[in-house]
Structure formats: structure tokens, C-alpha cells
Design a protein around this motif. Structure first.
Motif, PDB file in Angstrom:
ATOM      1  N   ALA A 149       0.875  -1.131  -0.133  1.00  0.00           N
ATOM      2  CA  ALA A 149      -0.006  -0.057  -0.286  1.00  0.00           C
ATOM      3  C   ALA A 149       0.717   1.320   0.149  1.00  0.00           C
ATOM      4  N   MET A 150       0.402   2.399  -0.483  1.00  0.00           N
ATOM      5  CA  MET A 150       1.053   3.805  -0.308  1.00  0.00           C
ATOM      6  C   MET A 150       0.575   4.246   0.900  1.00  0.00           C
ATOM      7  N   PRO A 151       1.658   5.240   1.259  1.00  0.00           N
ATOM      8  CA  PRO A 151       1.727   5.786   2.776  1.00  0.00           C
ATOM      9  C   PRO A 151       0.336   6.260   3.122  1.00  0.00           C
ATOM     10  N   PHE A 152      -0.165   6.451   4.166  1.00  0.00           N
ATOM     11  CA  PHE A 152      -1.395   6.775   4.632  1.00  0.00           C
ATOM     12  C   PHE A 152      -1.695   8.168   4.762  1.00  0.00           C
ATOM     13  N   TYR A 153      -2.947   8.651   4.485  1.00  0.00           N
ATOM     14  CA  TYR A 153      -3.312  10.168   4.765  1.00  0.00           C
ATOM     15  C   TYR A 153      -3.037  10.700   6.046  1.00  0.00           C
ATOM     16  N   TYR A 154      -3.299   9.809   7.152  1.00  0.00           N
ATOM     17  CA  TYR A 154      -3.232  10.296   8.435  1.00  0.00           C
ATOM     18  C   TYR A 154      -1.731  10.587   8.827  1.00  0.00           C
ATOM     19  N   LEU A 155      -0.814   9.744   8.127  1.00  0.00           N
ATOM     20  CA  LEU A 155       0.718  10.096   8.483  1.00  0.00           C
ATOM     21  C   LEU A 155       1.050  11.311   7.942  1.00  0.00           C
ATOM     22  N   LEU A 156       0.698  11.294   6.458  1.00  0.00           N
ATOM     23  CA  LEU A 156       0.988  12.774   5.714  1.00  0.00           C
ATOM     24  C   LEU A 156       0.501  13.870   6.679  1.00  0.00           C
ATOM     25  N   ASP A 157      -0.622  13.896   7.109  1.00  0.00           N
ATOM     26  CA  ASP A 157      -1.409  15.093   8.051  1.00  0.00           C
ATOM     27  C   ASP A 157      -0.432  15.156   9.030  1.00  0.00           C
ATOM     28  N   ARG A 158       0.089  14.241   9.747  1.00  0.00           N
ATOM     29  CA  ARG A 158       0.836  14.094  11.033  1.00  0.00           C
ATOM     30  C   ARG A 158       2.254  14.940  10.601  1.00  0.00           C
ATOM     31  N   LEU A 159       2.739  14.578   9.658  1.00  0.00           N
ATOM     32  CA  LEU A 159       4.100  15.145   9.242  1.00  0.00           C
ATOM     33  C   LEU A 159       4.090  16.564   8.710  1.00  0.00           C
ATOM     34  N   LEU A 160       2.850  16.712   8.087  1.00  0.00           N
ATOM     35  CA  LEU A 160       2.818  18.327   7.724  1.00  0.00           C
ATOM     36  C   LEU A 160       2.308  19.117   8.743  1.00  0.00           C
ATOM     37  N   SER A 161       1.520  18.368   9.674  1.00  0.00           N
ATOM     38  CA  SER A 161       1.275  19.493  10.811  1.00  0.00           C
ATOM     39  C   SER A 161       2.663  19.767  11.646  1.00  0.00           C
ATOM     40  N   GLY A 162       3.584  18.814  11.604  1.00  0.00           N
ATOM     41  CA  GLY A 162       4.964  19.383  12.091  1.00  0.00           C
ATOM     42  C   GLY A 162       5.687  20.275  11.698  1.00  0.00           C
ATOM     43  N   LEU A 163       5.148  20.926  10.314  1.00  0.00           N
ATOM     44  CA  LEU A 163       5.795  21.877   9.793  1.00  0.00           C
ATOM     45  C   LEU A 163       5.267  23.157  10.136  1.00  0.00           C
ATOM     46  N   ALA A 164       4.050  23.117  10.740  1.00  0.00           N
ATOM     47  CA  ALA A 164       3.437  24.424  10.831  1.00  0.00           C
ATOM     48  C   ALA A 164       4.012  25.677  11.617  1.00  0.00           C
ATOM     49  N   TRP A 165       4.874  25.487  12.304  1.00  0.00           N
ATOM     50  CA  TRP A 165       5.854  26.297  12.943  1.00  0.00           C
ATOM     51  C   TRP A 165       6.789  27.153  12.029  1.00  0.00           C
ATOM     52  N   LEU A 166       6.823  26.474  10.862  1.00  0.00           N
ATOM     53  CA  LEU A 166       7.826  27.153   9.847  1.00  0.00           C
ATOM     54  C   LEU A 166       7.209  28.184   8.849  1.00  0.00           C
ATOM     55  N   PRO A 167       7.867  29.179   8.792  1.00  0.00           N
ATOM     56  CA  PRO A 167       7.228  30.327   7.790  1.00  0.00           C
ATOM     57  C   PRO A 167       7.384  30.058   6.293  1.00  0.00           C
ATOM     58  N   VAL A 168       8.487  28.825   6.119  1.00  0.00           N
ATOM     59  CA  VAL A 168       8.633  28.391   4.843  1.00  0.00           C
ATOM     60  C   VAL A 168       8.745  27.093   4.675  1.00  0.00           C
ATOM     61  N   TRP A 169       7.910  26.381   3.747  1.00  0.00           N
ATOM     62  CA  TRP A 169       7.958  24.845   3.798  1.00  0.00           C
ATOM     63  C   TRP A 169       8.753  24.337   2.422  1.00  0.00           C
ATOM     64  N   PRO A 170       9.864  23.918   2.635  1.00  0.00           N
ATOM     65  CA  PRO A 170      10.660  23.065   1.519  1.00  0.00           C
ATOM     66  C   PRO A 170       9.947  21.863   1.069  1.00  0.00           C
ATOM     67  N   VAL A 171       9.341  21.678  -0.176  1.00  0.00           N
ATOM     68  CA  VAL A 171       8.371  20.620  -0.529  1.00  0.00           C
ATOM     69  C   VAL A 171       8.925  20.147  -1.977  1.00  0.00           C
ATOM     70  N   PRO A 172       9.163  18.823  -2.038  1.00  0.00           N
ATOM     71  CA  PRO A 172       9.548  18.173  -3.323  1.00  0.00           C
ATOM     72  C   PRO A 172       8.327  18.450  -4.394  1.00  0.00           C
ATOM     73  N   THR A 173       8.424  18.397  -5.765  1.00  0.00           N
ATOM     74  CA  THR A 173       7.548  18.773  -6.379  1.00  0.00           C
ATOM     75  C   THR A 173       7.247  17.309  -7.167  1.00  0.00           C
ATOM     76  N   THR A 174       7.676  16.340  -6.649  1.00  0.00           N
ATOM     77  CA  THR A 174       7.538  14.853  -7.065  1.00  0.00           C
ATOM     78  C   THR A 174       5.916  14.464  -6.901  1.00  0.00           C
ATOM     79  N   LEU A 175       5.701  13.365  -7.692  1.00  0.00           N
ATOM     80  CA  LEU A 175       4.218  13.033  -7.731  1.00  0.00           C
ATOM     81  C   LEU A 175       4.155  12.127  -6.639  1.00  0.00           C
ATOM     82  N   PHE A 176       3.159  11.621  -6.236  1.00  0.00           N
ATOM     83  CA  PHE A 176       2.603  11.145  -5.094  1.00  0.00           C
ATOM     84  C   PHE A 176       1.273  10.728  -5.036  1.00  0.00           C
TER      85      PHE A 176
END
Length: 272
Positions: A149-176
Motif C-alpha cells: 500500500a501507499m503511505p496513509f493520509y493520516y501519516l501525511l497529515d501528521r508530518l505536515l502538521s509538524g511543519l506548521a511552525w515554519l514560515p517556509v515549507w521546502p516541499v519536493p515537486t514529485t508526484l505521489f
């Protein structure tokens, strides 16, 4: 009545698998370190990391669905430097080996193992651990099935919530195309009882989205305003980090719909 044992049955995916099995009228036993509260399943106490309780848990079991895993990143909801160098193997490798051996002794008729899409080219230690566990299943004399299976939404949500304190988010452009655990559970349960064996169709979410788009949709849903800095990755580096697109079965729930259903602000308002 045939009995199905679910390992990892108290995790996000495991709970959905147990729900589907119970809904289908199947007799379910959940293997966990601590018994849960639901009364519509049997509970077997034990630990894959040590093998404690396995023999008793497999008594009279016909089918095993192995959804157990130990990912430090998923547990803490964030990545630490150590995750690029090491990952525990007691559950996913040694534990899988113990479970396979015990299933053979118990004459289990079908062993279904849940794994991750894209492991063959992934380089992170957790991915290598998962691949090692897969290889044990493939080499087993048991009648086995394997669902990636592909990675789960809940994990992506948790990882992105951990970036909330950053003013700039470095994010890859790759498909997922991450996926919801409810869709994975439907596919896993179908594969467990359709009579087929071996490597089954992998499952991912319904949309192929750039990670930048996934992050923007997350920010919109969570009412965040952060600058996103797109980062180009080579295909090889993207695959090495596990950023791939599944080409098997597609789930139905989109990332946007999942975010709406799991909005903590809206949930809090409805509970007042």
C-alpha cells in the motif's frame, strides 16, 4: 467458524481491517500488547517483538492478516536525523519471522502480509527493514499473499502538521498518491478471502498529485498561510525517498475529502 487473527489490529490500518472483518460477519481475534475495549472480537495478549503469546494467539486460526509494523517516524509524527541511519527491526523482521514460523506450526491456511509500495528502490532504513520482512514472507512455505500500500493520509497529515511552525515549507515537486486506511482495509480483506495467493495488486489513492499540491491543499484545509518552496528531485532520489505512484488498485477517498472529514476545528465545534 473460521477464525482470523489480525496483528497490528489496534493501529490505524488494523482498526479498519478489524471493522471490515466484523462487518462481514467473520470471527476475529486481535493480537496486541494490551487488550482493547471492543467486545465484538477476541483479544490475545502478546508481542511480536518478543514472540510472547504467539502460540496461544494462533490456536484454531485459519487466516492471519499481518498489519503489524514499527515505524518511529509514524509513531512520533516527524523525522529525526537518526531515521536516515537506522530503524528498529524487532517487529518487522524478527517478529515477522517468528510469526511465520508459528503459523507453520499452527497449520494456518493463509498468511496475508501488508507492506509498502516502492520498497525495491527505497533507501531509507525503515524501507529496508520492511523489504527484509517481505522477503521472509516470499520465501515461506506457507500459503501467502502480499499487499503493498501507499503511505496513509493520516501519516501525511501528521508530518505536515509538524511543519506548521515554519514560515517556509521546502516541499519536493514529485508526484505521489497516498491513500486512506479505510480503502486499504477494503482491499486487504478482499484479498484475504478471494482464494487467490501470492503478490496481489498494490493500492494507492485516487489522485496523482505533486507533493506541493498536497501541501497546499493541507494548508487550505487547516487555514494555514505558509510560503511553499518547491524543490526539484531527480526521479532516482524521489524513488529512494519512497515518493512513487502506485499503479494498482485505486482507493476512493481523496486527500481533500479526507482533510475535510478529519478537520480538528470542525470536529471540536460539533462536540460542543
Amino acid at each position: 467458524m473460521a477464525l482470523t487473527l489480525v496483528t497490528g489490529g489496534t493501529g490505524h490500518l488494523g482498526r479498519d481491517i478489524v471493522d471490515r472483518l466484523v462487518r462481514d460477519g467473520r470471527h476475529v481475534r486481535v493480537f496486541a500488547r494490551s487488550p482493547g475495549t471492543r467486545s465484538d472480537v477476541e483479544w490475545a495478549s502478546g508481542d511480536l517483538a518478543t514472540g510472547a503469546g504467539l502460540r496461544e494467539a494462533l490456536h484454531d486460526v485459519d487466516t492471519v492478516i499481518n498489519a503489524a509494523t514499527y515505524s518511529p517516524i509514524a509513531r512520533r509524527g516527524g523525522i529525526r536525523p537518526t531515521d536516515f541511519f537506522t530503524s528498529p527491526s524487532a517487529v518487522d523482521v524478527e517478529g515477522t519471522g517468528r510469526l511465520l514460523s508459528s503459523c507453520g506450526e499452527a497449520r494456518v491456511r493463509h498468511f496475508l502480509h501488508v507492506s509498502i509500495v516502492g520498497l525495491d528502490e527505497a533507501t531509507l532504513p525503515y524501507a529496508r527493514v520492511k523489504l527484509a520482512g517481505e522477503r521472509l514472507v516470499r520465501a515461506s512455505a506457507l500459503s501467502w499473499s502480499l499487499v503493498r500500500a501507499m503511505p496513509f493520509y493520516y501519516l501525511l497529515d501528521r508530518l505536515l502538521s509538524g511543519l506548521a511552525w515554519l514560515p517556509v515549507w521546502p516541499v519536493p515537486t514529485t508526484l505521489f498518491n497516498p491513500v486512506d486506511t479505510s480503502d486499504v482495509a477494503d482491499h486487504v480483506v478482499a484479498c484475504a478471502f478471494d482464494g487467490m495467493r501470492g503478490e496481489r495488486a498494490e493500492i494507492g489513492g485516487p489522485e496523482d498529485l505533486e507533493l506541493v499540491s498536497l501541501a497546499r491543499r493541507y494548508q487550505d484545509a487547516r487555514r494555514l498561510h505558509r510560503k511553499i518552496l518547491p524543490m526539484n528531485l531527480s526521479d532516482a532520489k524521489a524513488r529512494g525517498m519512497g515518493f512513487v505512484v502506485s499503479h494498482g488498485v485505486r482507493g476512493r477517498l481523496s486527500w481533500t475529502d479526507w482533510l475535510q472529514r478529519n478537520d480538528p476545528v470542525a470536529r471540536s465545534a460539533t462536540q460542543r
